[in-house]
Design an enzyme around this catalytic site. Structure first.
Site, mmCIF file in Angstrom:
data_model
loop_
_atom_site.group_PDB
_atom_site.id
_atom_site.type_symbol
_atom_site.label_atom_id
_atom_site.label_comp_id
_atom_site.label_asym_id
_atom_site.label_seq_id
_atom_site.Cartn_x
_atom_site.Cartn_y
_atom_site.Cartn_z
ATOM 1 N N GLY A 221 0.829 -1.199 0.000
ATOM 2 C CA GLY A 221 0.000 0.000 0.000
ATOM 3 C C GLY A 221 0.862 1.247 0.000
ATOM 4 N N SER A 222 0.299 2.326 0.497
ATOM 5 C CA SER A 222 0.995 3.612 0.422
ATOM 6 C C SER A 222 2.085 3.729 1.491
ATOM 7 C CB SER A 222 -0.013 4.735 0.610
ATOM 8 O OG SER A 222 -0.577 4.636 1.900
ATOM 9 N N ALA A 223 3.022 4.618 1.241
ATOM 10 C CA ALA A 223 4.079 4.881 2.227
ATOM 11 C C ALA A 223 3.470 5.429 3.520
ATOM 12 C CB ALA A 223 5.089 5.867 1.648
ATOM 13 N N HIS A 224 2.444 6.254 3.349
ATOM 14 C CA HIS A 224 1.752 6.830 4.496
ATOM 15 C C HIS A 224 1.290 5.727 5.469
ATOM 16 C CE1 HIS A 224 -0.942 9.791 6.349
ATOM 17 N NE2 HIS A 224 -1.871 8.852 6.345
ATOM 18 N N GLY A 226 2.267 2.483 5.380
ATOM 19 C CA GLY A 226 3.417 1.648 5.763
ATOM 20 C C GLY A 226 4.153 2.236 6.963
ATOM 21 N N GLU A 244 5.623 -3.150 1.276
ATOM 22 C CA GLU A 244 5.770 -2.868 -0.167
ATOM 23 C C GLU A 244 4.991 -1.584 -0.409
ATOM 24 O OE1 GLU A 244 7.756 -5.091 -1.217
ATOM 25 O OE2 GLU A 244 7.378 -6.587 0.334
ATOM 26 N N CYS A 278 2.349 1.136 -8.603
ATOM 27 C CA CYS A 278 3.412 1.654 -7.736
ATOM 28 C C CYS A 278 4.658 1.952 -8.546
ATOM 29 C CB CYS A 278 3.720 0.633 -6.646
ATOM 30 S SG CYS A 278 4.095 -0.992 -7.281
#
Ligand code: NAD
Ligand code: SIN
Length: 485
Positions: A221-224, A226, A244, A278
């Site tokens: 998913g998103s870095a936010h 993660g 990821e 991504c």
């Protein structure tokens, strides 16, 4: 300004009371609704199921995932149709996703043996030294919406082969696909407790991640999100965490006479899946002397792309983005770039009223004083013009992310320099930034991942190594330092 993956876009309008409602992006129609699951109950059931599943011979677990592949083959039309409806991606792309789900099984069987199989070495005193791998226990798999079957499946299959049981929480934006995927495992004969689906949104994701009964979190998913997961688990070093995450990926176009091919690679990289990959190219870095020819061709090609609904004829190149909120965020981001020094090459246009269809957009941000280093997850390509190759590499690396990067054109020496200096987990030459192979490791550095790549290397985070030295009888003497009797 609304920076899409960094701000509060994750206000979950789909979660209403104790139900999740999934809508088709292409029509706005409701596709599915279902009850939010009970995290404690599901995890407790998984824990009870784990010992028996882990104790099965590996061959039985492999046979089970092979049967799952057969079920997916049988259900491929149904699954592809649901993926297309829930994500809005064209049917040709949804079919390709289903094929990847099937292919993942044999790749994972090979990867388990190759990466985490058991090894026996000759040891001292005719004994053996062995390296074997053990499963972690109960693994949580958290999925994104853009590949709602392929990406969670990329964690689930290797996790099951290794002897883990799995609680899978699909994205709240594509829960029906998640449910169908899990049904294929159950129809193949997998016990319902060994792989369970947890319907829910971020709140259920958080509860699952922090649950004491969960031994590891496999997240895409998103870095936010993660980062939020990493923070939550900071005091739990014993939990496996594979993250990821997204990218702000560069594609550099250097000396090449093949402008048409270079433009096609750029367009594929930036706009496939409406930019919702991504690995999509977000930044095109181009040599000044090639700028006019390349940008002219990229724009011509982008102007020709058909944007449409999944089942349209002729087939669209790309569909809508996932929802209106995301489309609004992307449009606002485009306007932000424009009002801060960006120059329009191709406008972002909302193609249908109240639906999230966006035209591919291109903007030159060379003259922006500060370019925001964020992932804009949609069909929006930013262009930077540079004069020399060192500057191109510096531009490409000017990001906290590090997922994928491509060089198009250049000499083998240029590519060697590019490869050696670029910070990313996927580095390609004369190929798009996207379309990663499941037979290779897939992961990023920086904000893109935590050095636990998925795809072929998913086997590594699904089991941990145990080193043993072994003799069939106790045999020992103390050779030095004894007083004589
Ligand atoms: P997301 O981060 O919003 O959600 C992913 C999952 O996490 C969902 O199931 C969601 O419910 C859950 N979640 C949300 N907040 C949570 C929290 N605080 N704790 C636990 N779980 C939480 O991602 P998305 O919008 O569904 O997917 C798009 C993103 O995924 C993009 O950033 C894209 O780059 C990234 N992505 C990465 C890869 C990769 O392999 N590196 C592949 C595909 C997509
Ligand atoms: C993705 O997982 O979002 C894209 C994978 C790829 O196309 O490389």
């Amino acid at each position: 300004m609304l920076w899409q993956t960094e701000q509060g876009k994750r206000v979950v309008e789909q979660v209403s009371g104790h139900e999740i409602i999934s809508h088709e992006p292409a029509t706005g129609d409701e596709v599915w609704r279902g009850k939010v699951g009970d995290v404690d109950e599901i995890v407790a059931r998984a824990r009870r199921a784990w010992p028996a599943w882990a104790a099965l011979p590996l061959t039985n677990r492999i046979e089970m995932v092979r049967r799952f592949a057969n079920e997916v083959r049988k259900e491929s039309d149904k699954l592809a149709t649901m993926i297309a409806r829930e994500t809005g991606k064209p049917m040709w792309e949804a079919r390709a996703e289903v094929e990847t789900v099937v292919n993942k099984v044999e790749i994972s069987v090979r990867a388990y043996a190759d990466r985490t199989g058991q090894k026996k070495l000759d040891g001292a005193l005719q004994g053996t030294a062995a390296v074997r791998h053990k499963p972690h226990g109960v693994l949580a798999v958290l999925g994104p919406y853009n590949f709602p079957a392929h990406l969670p499946n990329g964690h689930i299959v290797p996790a099951l082969i290794a002897g883990n049981v799995v609680v899978f929480k699909p994205s709240e934006k594509a829960p029906a696909t998640g449910e169908l995927l899990v049904q294929c495992f159950h129809r193949a004969g997998l016990s319902a407790a060994v792989l369970q689906v947890l319907i829910g949104g971020p709140a259920e994701g958080q509860a699952l991640v922090g649950h004491d009964g969960v031994d590891g979190v496999l997240f895409t998913g998103s870095a936010h999100t993660g980062i939020a997961i990493n923070r939550k688990l900071a005091a739990n070093p014993g939990k496996m965490v594979a993250l990821e995450m997204g990218g702000n990926n560069p594609i550099v176009v250097w000396d090449t006479p093949k402008i048409d091919d270079a433009a096609a690679i750029v367009v594929q990289s930036a706009f496939t899946s409406a930019g919702q990959r991504c690995t999509a190219a977000r930044r095109l870095i181009v040599k000044s002397s090639m700028y006019d020819a390349l940008i002219g061709e990229v724009k011509r090609l982008a102007d020709r792309l058909i944007v449409g609904a999944p089942f349209d004829e002729p087939s669209p190149f790309m569909g809508p983005v996932i929802d209106n909120r995301t489309a609004d965020g992307l449009t606002e981001s485009f306007v932000y770039l424009l009002s801060n020094g960006g120059k329009v090459i191709k406008n972002m246009v909302r193609l249908r009223e109240n639906l999230p269809f966006l035209s591919p957009a291109i903007i030159d941000v060379t003259d922006m004083a500060e370019r925001p280093d964020v992932e804009l997850f949609g069909p929006l390509l930013q262009v930077v013009r540079v004069d020399d190759f060192d500057e191109a590499i510096a531009e490409a690396n000017a990001t906290r992310f590090g997922l994928s990067a491509s060089l198009v054109g250049g000499t083998p020496q240029d590519y060697n320099r590019f490869w050696a200096n670029i910070r990313a987990g996927v580095v390609n030459w004369n190929r798009p930034t996207n379309g990663a192979s499941s037979a290779a490791p897939f992961g990023g550095i920086g904000l893109s991942g935590n050095h636990r790549p998925s795809a072929y290397y998913a086997a590594d985070y699904c089991a941990y190594p145990v080193a043993s030295t072994e003799l069939d009888q106790p045999r020992a003497t103390i050779g030095v330092g004894l007083r004589s009797d």
